[in-house]
Design a protein around this motif. Sequence first.
Motif, PDB file in Angstrom:
ATOM      1  N   ALA A  55      31.737 -10.738   3.134  1.00  0.00           N
ATOM      2  CA  ALA A  55      31.435 -12.130   2.800  1.00  0.00           C
ATOM      3  C   ALA A  55      30.039 -12.509   3.267  1.00  0.00           C
ATOM      4  O   ALA A  55      29.301 -13.215   2.559  1.00  0.00           O
ATOM      5  CB  ALA A  55      32.471 -13.055   3.436  1.00  0.00           C
ATOM      6  N   GLU A  56      29.660 -12.028   4.457  1.00  0.00           N
ATOM      7  CA  GLU A  56      28.329 -12.321   4.980  1.00  0.00           C
ATOM      8  C   GLU A  56      27.249 -11.708   4.089  1.00  0.00           C
ATOM      9  O   GLU A  56      26.191 -12.300   3.869  1.00  0.00           O
ATOM     10  CB  GLU A  56      28.194 -11.797   6.400  1.00  0.00           C
ATOM     11  CG  GLU A  56      26.811 -11.999   7.032  1.00  0.00           C
ATOM     12  CD  GLU A  56      26.388 -13.453   7.060  1.00  0.00           C
ATOM     13  OE1 GLU A  56      25.162 -13.709   6.999  1.00  0.00           O
ATOM     14  OE2 GLU A  56      27.255 -14.340   7.132  1.00  0.00           O
ATOM     15  N   ASP A  57      27.518 -10.505   3.564  1.00  0.00           N
ATOM     16  CA  ASP A  57      26.564  -9.877   2.645  1.00  0.00           C
ATOM     17  C   ASP A  57      26.327 -10.764   1.423  1.00  0.00           C
ATOM     18  O   ASP A  57      25.187 -10.944   0.972  1.00  0.00           O
ATOM     19  CB  ASP A  57      27.082  -8.504   2.199  1.00  0.00           C
ATOM     20  CG  ASP A  57      27.031  -7.472   3.307  1.00  0.00           C
ATOM     21  OD1 ASP A  57      26.319  -7.711   4.307  1.00  0.00           O
ATOM     22  OD2 ASP A  57      27.705  -6.434   3.189  1.00  0.00           O
ATOM     23  N   SER A 104      22.083 -17.151  -0.039  1.00  0.00           N
ATOM     24  CA  SER A 104      21.277 -18.027   0.813  1.00  0.00           C
ATOM     25  C   SER A 104      19.799 -17.705   0.656  1.00  0.00           C
ATOM     26  O   SER A 104      18.952 -18.614   0.588  1.00  0.00           O
ATOM     27  CB  SER A 104      21.710 -17.869   2.277  1.00  0.00           C
ATOM     28  OG  SER A 104      20.911 -18.636   3.130  1.00  0.00           O
ATOM     29  N   ASP A 105      19.488 -16.419   0.599  1.00  0.00           N
ATOM     30  CA  ASP A 105      18.094 -16.016   0.379  1.00  0.00           C
ATOM     31  C   ASP A 105      17.599 -16.530  -0.971  1.00  0.00           C
ATOM     32  O   ASP A 105      16.432 -16.930  -1.112  1.00  0.00           O
ATOM     33  CB  ASP A 105      17.963 -14.494   0.429  1.00  0.00           C
ATOM     34  CG  ASP A 105      18.166 -13.939   1.836  1.00  0.00           C
ATOM     35  OD1 ASP A 105      18.155 -14.735   2.792  1.00  0.00           O
ATOM     36  OD2 ASP A 105      18.347 -12.713   1.961  1.00  0.00           O
ATOM     37  N   ILE A 140      14.253 -20.313  -4.251  1.00  0.00           N
ATOM     38  CA  ILE A 140      14.177 -21.428  -5.209  1.00  0.00           C
ATOM     39  C   ILE A 140      13.412 -22.596  -4.595  1.00  0.00           C
ATOM     40  O   ILE A 140      12.516 -23.180  -5.223  1.00  0.00           O
ATOM     41  CB  ILE A 140      15.590 -21.865  -5.630  1.00  0.00           C
ATOM     42  CG1 ILE A 140      16.268 -20.775  -6.471  1.00  0.00           C
ATOM     43  CG2 ILE A 140      15.539 -23.178  -6.413  1.00  0.00           C
ATOM     44  CD1 ILE A 140      17.745 -21.018  -6.726  1.00  0.00           C
ATOM     45  N   LEU A 141      13.765 -22.930  -3.350  1.00  0.00           N
ATOM     46  CA  LEU A 141      13.102 -24.053  -2.688  1.00  0.00           C
ATOM     47  C   LEU A 141      11.623 -23.764  -2.469  1.00  0.00           C
ATOM     48  O   LEU A 141      10.775 -24.662  -2.582  1.00  0.00           O
ATOM     49  CB  LEU A 141      13.795 -24.354  -1.360  1.00  0.00           C
ATOM     50  CG  LEU A 141      15.253 -24.849  -1.477  1.00  0.00           C
ATOM     51  CD1 LEU A 141      15.863 -25.009  -0.096  1.00  0.00           C
ATOM     52  CD2 LEU A 141      15.306 -26.156  -2.252  1.00  0.00           C
ATOM     53  N   ALA A 142      11.305 -22.515  -2.163  1.00  0.00           N
ATOM     54  CA  ALA A 142       9.891 -22.145  -1.993  1.00  0.00           C
ATOM     55  C   ALA A 142       9.133 -22.351  -3.299  1.00  0.00           C
ATOM     56  O   ALA A 142       7.986 -22.817  -3.310  1.00  0.00           O
ATOM     57  CB  ALA A 142       9.784 -20.698  -1.529  1.00  0.00           C
ATOM     58  N   ALA A 143       9.790 -22.015  -4.409  1.00  0.00           N
ATOM     59  CA  ALA A 143       9.137 -22.182  -5.713  1.00  0.00           C
ATOM     60  C   ALA A 143       8.918 -23.655  -6.045  1.00  0.00           C
ATOM     61  O   ALA A 143       8.007 -23.995  -6.809  1.00  0.00           O
ATOM     62  CB  ALA A 143       9.970 -21.521  -6.805  1.00  0.00           C
ATOM     63  N   THR A 144       9.746 -24.534  -5.469  1.00  0.00           N
ATOM     64  CA  THR A 144       9.581 -25.969  -5.739  1.00  0.00           C
ATOM     65  C   THR A 144       8.535 -26.601  -4.831  1.00  0.00           C
ATOM     66  O   THR A 144       8.163 -27.765  -5.025  1.00  0.00           O
ATOM     67  CB  THR A 144      10.909 -26.720  -5.546  1.00  0.00           C
ATOM     68  OG1 THR A 144      11.295 -26.671  -4.164  1.00  0.00           O
ATOM     69  CG2 THR A 144      12.003 -26.129  -6.414  1.00  0.00           C
ATOM     70  N   VAL A 170      26.533 -21.630  -4.109  1.00  0.00           N
ATOM     71  CA  VAL A 170      27.798 -21.438  -3.392  1.00  0.00           C
ATOM     72  C   VAL A 170      28.936 -21.258  -4.395  1.00  0.00           C
ATOM     73  O   VAL A 170      29.810 -20.405  -4.218  1.00  0.00           O
ATOM     74  CB  VAL A 170      28.074 -22.638  -2.454  1.00  0.00           C
ATOM     75  CG1 VAL A 170      29.539 -22.640  -2.008  1.00  0.00           C
ATOM     76  CG2 VAL A 170      27.168 -22.567  -1.237  1.00  0.00           C
ATOM     77  N   ALA A 171      28.926 -22.070  -5.450  1.00  0.00           N
ATOM     78  CA  ALA A 171      29.949 -21.919  -6.488  1.00  0.00           C
ATOM     79  C   ALA A 171      29.831 -20.571  -7.183  1.00  0.00           C
ATOM     80  O   ALA A 171      30.837 -19.922  -7.500  1.00  0.00           O
ATOM     81  CB  ALA A 171      29.831 -23.056  -7.506  1.00  0.00           C
ATOM     82  N   GLU A 172      28.602 -20.135  -7.408  1.00  0.00           N
ATOM     83  CA  GLU A 172      28.375 -18.866  -8.104  1.00  0.00           C
ATOM     84  C   GLU A 172      28.819 -17.674  -7.254  1.00  0.00           C
ATOM     85  O   GLU A 172      29.344 -16.683  -7.774  1.00  0.00           O
ATOM     86  CB  GLU A 172      26.894 -18.747  -8.476  1.00  0.00           C
ATOM     87  CG  GLU A 172      26.538 -17.532  -9.303  1.00  0.00           C
ATOM     88  CD  GLU A 172      27.058 -17.581 -10.728  1.00  0.00           C
ATOM     89  OE1 GLU A 172      26.798 -16.624 -11.471  1.00  0.00           O
ATOM     90  OE2 GLU A 172      27.738 -18.567 -11.085  1.00  0.00           O
TER      91      GLU A 172
END
Length: 586
Positions: free
Chosen positions: A331-333, A339-340, A345-349, A553-555
Amino acid sequence: MPGNDTSSKAADSSAAAVALLETVRSELAAVKLGLELPGTDKARAATKSALAQLDDYILPRYRSLDAPLLAVVGGSTGAGKSTLVNALVGHPVTRAGAIRPTTRQPILLHHPADGLWFADQRVLPNLSRIRGVKVDGPIPANQAGATPDAAAISSLVLVEDSAVPQGVALLDAPDVDSISDDNRQLAGQLLAAADLWVFVTTANRYADAVPWKLLLDAASRDIMVAVILDRVPPAAEAEVSEDLRSMLAKQGLADAKLFVVPEVPLDNLGMLPAETVAPLLDWLKTLAKDAAGRADIARRTLNGTVKALSGTVELVAQAAEAEDKAGQQLAEDVRSSYSDAVERILAATKDGALLRGEVLARWQDFVGTGEFFRTLEQNVGRLRDRLGAFFRGQPAPAVKVETAIETGLQAVIVDEASNAAEDADQRWRQDPAGRRLLGTDDLSGVSANFPERAAAEIRAWQGSLMELISAEGQGKRNQARWLSFGVNGLGAALMIVVFSMTAGLTGLEIGVAGGTAVVGQRVLEAVFGEDAVRRLAQKAREDLQTRCEALLVAEQQRFLERLRVGTPAAELGKHAEALQRLAAQA
């Protein structure tokens, strides 16, 4: 009265034991060992066996401690079990002969007065009941009992016979080493449901491995065992008997009763002479007459079986704990991969990357001409002088800016979600347990409807920005400017500000993106003020992050839902200790 107090305490103790055992049964049934780890197959088999024994023997016996003893007659193929049972009741009641297997469904013989104990599903509840048909007159042993194919092996044939001592029932079981898998499994199930074993072997097969494996199981459960050494040549009786007694003692079965049946001719009905089984029959009758002795035997077997169950539950608890740890790592994997992806995505924004191409072109079309921006690139400081132009005229529609942002942001989100899926899929395939969970399924891409869900979430985010703008603009002294530029226009400007950091851009792009961001920011500051713009941009970024995280998270659930969670190992471990204490009670 003292007697009543003792009886009440015994009833309370029995009720507490039943409650514990029912809890153990429920939680064992809830165990989900879905990962392929060392020892998992053994734990699965142990769980299945423990559930069967709880249903077939432990719970029924605790609920009915005064029920007749169930003596299961078991042994190897051709050992003479059915012939022995027929001899004990004095006439053929169960099929005996040369064709193997002769016992294809179990036959339970009981005294007529004990019929109520076995007619319902109290013991061996998964076996349906069939009433044995009484036959007038003697019949040969090779025709006795149920017709082999007349009923399913999952049936228990009940036969009343007054020759069976009241208080003890005899169950003729299939061969423990039968050529039929179903017969072998049923034989093991019946032996696990016994209060005592009548184990039949022969002078030339008493050292076979299969019977001894079962006898060792009996020793581990502290069950009372009577071993019948059948078809012994008179000249070899002393030697074979002594050797078998020595083997029993070495394996913890020194207390086992040993009865020797000599090799003698059968009569015309296939029956042994009565005197050959007289010692065994006398022993069974003695047990039947002694109510206290029967209770001791039942309690001894029950305690031994519960002790063995404790070990099984501990084994399953350890397997569940190992699976929990392995599942947490898998699950952590997955969570790490997704999460990465959110971080990317946030970095791209934040780095201005979304201000390239179509988004930049639509924003330029919205706020002014290309010539305006070329001038702006040369002298961004003149922007403040040009703001009036935005508010005097009617700005072009901002919908194309929103659409371009939606398309660009959707592409980034889908691409990074696909990268996360590929990474998670590869991590799982490097682990044997993960490979087993994935099987032949390919989860290395996004789910079919993910692009549509991402687009819908982006539109919802854009809508929330419009709501922020509307709420912030209400009651402002510069409401005329706000209304002149429009909610959609200010919303588009806020989106541009959210994507305004220029790290990662070089050369002309820095000038263009920088000018683009300054235009959006100055427009918003002119309407709302500098502090309000910072606050609006921060809320917009936080909302976008929350939505991206929720999407991914849903994905990732496509992976995580394969990690089925069962009963916590800690609970099973506690129950194992409680069973140990229960088994230790005298």
